[in-house]
Design a protein around this motif. Sequence first.
Motif, PDB file in Angstrom:
ATOM      1  N   SER A 140       0.796  -1.331   0.039  1.00 19.63           N
ATOM      2  CA  SER A 140      -0.092   0.210   0.079  1.00 19.63           C
ATOM      3  C   SER A 140       0.771   1.342   0.023  1.00 19.63           C
ATOM      4  O   SER A 140       1.899   1.265   0.385  1.00 19.63           O
ATOM      5  CB  SER A 140      -0.945  -0.153   1.254  1.00 19.63           C
ATOM      6  OG  SER A 140      -0.196  -0.088   2.444  1.00 19.63           O
ATOM      7  N   MET A 141       0.314   2.218  -0.459  1.00 16.11           N
ATOM      8  CA  MET A 141       0.793   3.636  -0.486  1.00 16.11           C
ATOM      9  C   MET A 141      -0.141   4.687   0.125  1.00 16.11           C
ATOM     10  O   MET A 141      -1.436   4.420  -0.266  1.00 16.11           O
ATOM     11  CB  MET A 141       1.316   4.125  -2.048  1.00 16.11           C
ATOM     12  CG  MET A 141       2.428   3.304  -2.585  1.00 16.11           C
ATOM     13  SD  MET A 141       2.609   3.780  -4.156  1.00 16.11           S
ATOM     14  CE  MET A 141       1.002   3.602  -5.056  1.00 16.11           C
ATOM     15  N   PRO A 145       1.345   3.092   4.882  1.00 15.55           N
ATOM     16  CA  PRO A 145       2.859   3.016   5.209  1.00 15.55           C
ATOM     17  C   PRO A 145       3.418   4.149   6.423  1.00 15.55           C
ATOM     18  O   PRO A 145       4.225   3.891   7.154  1.00 15.55           O
ATOM     19  CB  PRO A 145       3.613   3.597   3.970  1.00 15.55           C
ATOM     20  CG  PRO A 145       2.524   3.134   3.150  1.00 15.55           C
ATOM     21  CD  PRO A 145       1.386   3.481   3.648  1.00 15.55           C
ATOM     22  N   GLU A 195      -5.088   6.940  -1.085  1.00 15.12           N
ATOM     23  CA  GLU A 195      -4.112   5.600  -0.698  1.00 15.12           C
ATOM     24  C   GLU A 195      -4.359   4.762  -1.965  1.00 15.12           C
ATOM     25  O   GLU A 195      -5.457   4.609  -2.487  1.00 15.12           O
ATOM     26  CB  GLU A 195      -5.218   5.035   0.576  1.00 15.12           C
ATOM     27  CG  GLU A 195      -4.542   3.907   0.899  1.00 15.12           C
ATOM     28  CD  GLU A 195      -4.876   3.302   2.348  1.00 15.12           C
ATOM     29  OE1 GLU A 195      -4.240   3.681   3.363  1.00 15.12           O
ATOM     30  OE2 GLU A 195      -5.834   2.652   2.376  1.00 15.12           O
ATOM     31  N   THR A 263       4.229   8.406  -8.539  1.00 16.42           N
ATOM     32  CA  THR A 263       3.466   9.554  -7.689  1.00 16.42           C
ATOM     33  C   THR A 263       4.285  10.754  -7.610  1.00 16.42           C
ATOM     34  O   THR A 263       5.509  10.691  -7.901  1.00 16.42           O
ATOM     35  CB  THR A 263       3.437   8.956  -6.493  1.00 16.42           C
ATOM     36  OG1 THR A 263       4.711   8.662  -5.605  1.00 16.42           O
ATOM     37  CG2 THR A 263       2.509   7.457  -6.294  1.00 16.42           C
ATOM     38  N   ARG A 266       6.958  11.539  -4.350  1.00 16.06           N
ATOM     39  CA  ARG A 266       7.149  10.094  -4.154  1.00 16.06           C
ATOM     40  C   ARG A 266       6.533   9.582  -3.212  1.00 16.06           C
ATOM     41  O   ARG A 266       6.691  10.339  -1.874  1.00 16.06           O
ATOM     42  CB  ARG A 266       8.752   9.784  -4.301  1.00 16.06           C
ATOM     43  CG  ARG A 266       9.590   9.989  -5.393  1.00 16.06           C
ATOM     44  CD  ARG A 266      11.027   9.807  -5.479  1.00 16.06           C
ATOM     45  NE  ARG A 266      11.272   8.357  -5.102  1.00 16.06           N
ATOM     46  CZ  ARG A 266      12.524   7.724  -4.929  1.00 16.06           C
ATOM     47  NH1 ARG A 266      13.675   8.552  -4.707  1.00 16.06           N
ATOM     48  NH2 ARG A 266      12.509   6.554  -4.762  1.00 16.06           N
ATOM     49  N   GLN A 267       6.143   8.292  -2.764  1.00 15.48           N
ATOM     50  CA  GLN A 267       5.510   7.768  -1.814  1.00 15.48           C
ATOM     51  C   GLN A 267       6.526   6.591  -1.380  1.00 15.48           C
ATOM     52  O   GLN A 267       6.799   5.644  -2.057  1.00 15.48           O
ATOM     53  CB  GLN A 267       4.125   7.345  -2.049  1.00 15.48           C
ATOM     54  CG  GLN A 267       3.136   8.501  -2.338  1.00 15.48           C
ATOM     55  CD  GLN A 267       2.927   9.287  -1.312  1.00 15.48           C
ATOM     56  OE1 GLN A 267       2.585   8.753  -0.261  1.00 15.48           O
ATOM     57  NE2 GLN A 267       2.914  10.665  -1.358  1.00 15.48           N
ATOM     58  N   ARG A 268       6.488   6.198   0.198  1.00 12.26           N
ATOM     59  CA  ARG A 268       6.737   5.064   0.522  1.00 12.26           C
ATOM     60  C   ARG A 268       5.741   3.909   0.240  1.00 12.26           C
ATOM     61  O   ARG A 268       4.591   4.193   0.320  1.00 12.26           O
ATOM     62  CB  ARG A 268       7.123   5.233   1.978  1.00 12.26           C
ATOM     63  CG  ARG A 268       8.110   6.017   2.402  1.00 12.26           C
ATOM     64  CD  ARG A 268       8.255   6.106   3.935  1.00 12.26           C
ATOM     65  NE  ARG A 268       9.350   7.030   4.252  1.00 12.26           N
ATOM     66  CZ  ARG A 268       9.195   8.350   4.515  1.00 12.26           C
ATOM     67  NH1 ARG A 268       7.902   8.989   4.665  1.00 12.26           N
ATOM     68  NH2 ARG A 268      10.357   9.004   4.981  1.00 12.26           N
ATOM     69  N   ILE A 269       6.372   2.600  -0.131  1.00 16.74           N
ATOM     70  CA  ILE A 269       5.303   1.584  -0.147  1.00 16.74           C
ATOM     71  C   ILE A 269       5.469   0.425   1.172  1.00 16.74           C
ATOM     72  O   ILE A 269       6.627   0.062   1.490  1.00 16.74           O
ATOM     73  CB  ILE A 269       5.863   0.815  -1.462  1.00 16.74           C
ATOM     74  CG1 ILE A 269       5.788   1.729  -2.562  1.00 16.74           C
ATOM     75  CG2 ILE A 269       4.800  -0.437  -1.674  1.00 16.74           C
ATOM     76  CD1 ILE A 269       6.027   1.180  -4.016  1.00 16.74           C
ATOM     77  N   ARG A 278       9.886   2.322  -2.318  1.00 20.25           N
ATOM     78  CA  ARG A 278       9.146   3.701  -2.804  1.00 20.25           C
ATOM     79  C   ARG A 278       8.993   3.782  -4.489  1.00 20.25           C
ATOM     80  O   ARG A 278       9.362   3.087  -4.795  1.00 20.25           O
ATOM     81  CB  ARG A 278      10.351   4.720  -2.343  1.00 20.25           C
ATOM     82  CG  ARG A 278      10.747   4.800  -1.122  1.00 20.25           C
ATOM     83  CD  ARG A 278      11.742   5.845  -0.818  1.00 20.25           C
ATOM     84  NE  ARG A 278      11.597   7.273  -1.420  1.00 20.25           N
ATOM     85  CZ  ARG A 278      11.308   8.579  -0.463  1.00 20.25           C
ATOM     86  NH1 ARG A 278      11.147   7.869   0.802  1.00 20.25           N
ATOM     87  NH2 ARG A 278      11.003   9.363  -0.881  1.00 20.25           N
ATOM     88  N   THR A 279       8.121   4.625  -4.379  1.00 17.44           N
ATOM     89  CA  THR A 279       7.725   4.845  -6.138  1.00 17.44           C
ATOM     90  C   THR A 279       8.842   5.709  -6.753  1.00 17.44           C
ATOM     91  O   THR A 279       9.591   6.292  -6.046  1.00 17.44           O
ATOM     92  CB  THR A 279       6.394   5.551  -6.247  1.00 17.44           C
ATOM     93  OG1 THR A 279       6.588   6.880  -5.321  1.00 17.44           O
ATOM     94  CG2 THR A 279       5.310   4.942  -5.527  1.00 17.44           C
TER      95      THR A 279
END
Length: 298
Positions: A140-141, A145, A195, A263, A266-269, A278-279
């Motif tokens: 999930s993002m 996270p 999300e 994203t 940037r987003q953590r996964i 991360r993205t």
Amino acid sequence: METKPLPKEAILVVNAHSRKGQNLFAQARQKLEAAGIRLIAAHGVEEPEQLALTVRQAVENGAPMVIVGGGDGSMSGTVDELVGRECVFGVLPLGTANSFARTLGLPLDLDGAVQAIATGRRRRVDLGMIDRDYFVNAASMGLSPMIGQTVPHKLKRYLGRIGYLIWAVKCSVGFRPFRLTIDDGVKEHRLWSTEVRILNGPYHGGVELSDNADVDTGEIVIQAVVGRSKPHLAWDWYAKFVKLRDRDALTQEFHGASFRIDTRPRQRISIDGEVLARTPATVKIAPGAIDVAVPRES
């Protein structure tokens, strides 16, 4: 076609740092042996980073089945060691949400899970992948996270899913929506989201989120909560938790074998509760990757 029966010999590896693992390791060992499983070895692992190494050694030593006790993070952190091997994966759900066990139809109590391993059958299942990392259930993002990375261990251990909920309220104050791009190889889909769930099974956080995801479909499901409203994100979780008729009104799903996701920012996964990527990232399915032990009637 009838599959081979489950092995009657196994190595037990329990995450003794998980919510229930420390208390249930001795019980699990005793109950498995009483149910007719000969344990070649049994390990109560206090340091979670040693789980994968312990499972790897068990597989390399020729264990016909490795039984892992812990939560979804323990399952995802060790399942890589069984891909491409003949070894069967046995699951003892000793965590908080136990989403993978729910997907497999496993009883969530220790006695029931032991009986499934002792008297059940093999099931060939898919695994999800984030880049080169395999996972059993969901990634999930977004808010998840942030919760997974910061939630105090004692809060998660003693309050379970309620602890996650309390911490989610705290984390939501500083959370911001993001711009999501999903490339399915034919078209780029661009949308705002709060999300994103990357599902190999229907459950995430112990809640059934999708009617279309399962571990033997040969597809990965990306489910995005669309828009920029944080109250909509809370409502989506509530609607899915209580199974409202319009529970999918705020989400959009994408189905396929492989996607490229990005994203801004940037987003953590979070991969089954552990923040590991991360993205941008490549998301795909690994069809029929492992054999797991499930109840015979599952």
